[in-house]
Design a protein around this motif. Structure first.
Motif, PDB file in Angstrom:
ATOM      1  N   TYR A  17       4.653   0.693   1.087  1.00 59.63           N
ATOM      2  CA  TYR A  17       4.882  -0.123   2.123  1.00 59.63           C
ATOM      3  C   TYR A  17       4.552  -1.648   1.485  1.00 59.63           C
ATOM      4  O   TYR A  17       3.754  -1.869   0.969  1.00 59.63           O
ATOM      5  CB  TYR A  17       3.874  -0.240   3.353  1.00 59.63           C
ATOM      6  N   TRP A  28       0.920  -1.178   0.101  1.00 59.56           N
ATOM      7  CA  TRP A  28      -0.105  -0.166  -0.008  1.00 59.56           C
ATOM      8  C   TRP A  28       0.899   1.135   0.190  1.00 59.56           C
ATOM      9  O   TRP A  28       2.206   1.150   0.316  1.00 59.56           O
ATOM     10  CB  TRP A  28      -0.850  -0.009   1.134  1.00 59.56           C
ATOM     11  N   ASN A  60       2.534  -5.447  10.767  1.00 58.81           N
ATOM     12  CA  ASN A  60       2.257  -4.062  10.958  1.00 58.81           C
ATOM     13  C   ASN A  60       1.488  -3.271   9.926  1.00 58.81           C
ATOM     14  O   ASN A  60       2.292  -2.937   8.816  1.00 58.81           O
ATOM     15  CB  ASN A  60       3.697  -3.323  11.245  1.00 58.81           C
ATOM     16  N   ARG A 112       8.939  12.064  18.962  1.00 59.43           N
ATOM     17  CA  ARG A 112       9.950  10.808  18.091  1.00 59.43           C
ATOM     18  C   ARG A 112      10.679  11.690  17.350  1.00 59.43           C
ATOM     19  O   ARG A 112      11.794  11.111  16.947  1.00 59.43           O
ATOM     20  CB  ARG A 112       8.794   9.990  17.359  1.00 59.43           C
ATOM     21  N   LEU A 121       4.639   7.399   1.143  1.00 62.74           N
ATOM     22  CA  LEU A 121       5.648   6.207   1.219  1.00 62.74           C
ATOM     23  C   LEU A 121       4.865   5.094   0.839  1.00 62.74           C
ATOM     24  O   LEU A 121       3.931   4.908   0.853  1.00 62.74           O
ATOM     25  CB  LEU A 121       6.326   5.782   2.461  1.00 62.74           C
TER      26      LEU A 121
END
Ligand SMILES: Nc1ncnc2c1ncn2[C@@H]1O[C@H](COP(=O)(O)OP(=O)(O)O)[C@@H](O)[C@H]1O
Ligand SMILES: O=P(O)(O)OC[C@H]1O[C@H](OP(=O)(O)OP(=O)(O)O)[C@H](O)[C@@H]1O
Length: 187
Positions: free
Chosen positions: A78, A71, A97, A132, A76
């Motif tokens: 994946y 996808w 994930n 993060r 990005l």
């Protein structure tokens, strides 16, 4: 008997990677594999849980059928390596994930999958994404906007196990393992 596909989804920043890292050894003890994703993100930012590739490499892998699932999201690509089908056929459980946006297509291919939806309060989510420090503020705002577009219909689905990660990660690990070990919602 075929193994079980466990499809972990939740907003970017909800803690999917942290949860998988924290539960990795105990999942392995239970014979549950965690698949390493292929992502068009730089290798430095990909880490143990992912293989970073260029967009060209990703397209070539996709064209040769390297992925069971793939996808695009957040700018990005994946991919989930097709070897998960061998593991499932051999009776091994496999934890992926995954993507909320790709859930419907995933259900078509793996109708008996178990969906685990990780969630955190939106304010906590923003703080965690900022802390993060992987994305720019603009990218973080886009991810939060994407999150808001996923409606409550996901949460209302009967076969979705809701896992809140607003509190301590250790607690979330215990609840995930409890679910996999036979919580009724995971039957
Ligand atoms: N339960 C938790 N309590 C506090 N911080 C957390 C918790 N879970 C994850 N984090 C932190 O939140 C950030 C996002 O987590 P991460 O695992 O990268 O999310 P995801 O993989 O879903 O995008 C990371 O900095 C991580 O250390
Ligand atoms: O359709 P969605 O549910 O929004 O998910 C889209 C993608 O975004 C997340 O990845 P991300 O790049 O944020 O990596 P992360 O999971 O490591 O944060 C998630 O793991 C999916 O791969």
């Amino acid at each position: 008997m075929a193994g079980r596909l466990i499809y972990l989804i939740g907003p970017s920043g909800s803690g999917k990677d942290s949860l998988l890292d924290a539960a990795r050894a105990r999942l392995a003890e239970r014979g549950c594999r965690i698949v390493r994703r292929v992502i068009t993100r730089s290798a430095e930012a990909a880490g143990e849980a992912a293989q970073g590739v260029s967009p060209e490499q990703f397209a070539a892998m996709d064209a040769e059928g390297a992925f069971a699932l793939s996808w695009q999201a957040n700018g990005l690509s994946y991919g989930i390596p097709r070897e998960i089908d061998d593991w499932l056929a051999a009776g091994e459980d496999v934890l992926v994930n995954g993507s909320r946006g790709h859930l419907a297509q995933t259900r078509l291919r793996y109708p008996t999958l178990l969906v685990v939806l990780l969630s955190v309060d939106q304010a906590v989510l923003r703080q965690r994404l900022l802390a993060r420090g992987r994305e720019s503020i603009a990218d973080i705002d886009e991810r939060l906007a994407r999150n808001a577009r996923f409606s409550d219909s996901l949460i209302a689905a009967p076969d979705v196990f809701l896992l809140d990660n607003s509190g301590a990660l250790a607690l979330t690990v215990e609840r995930l393992l409890g679910c996999l070990d036979g919580h009724p919602a995971c039957a």
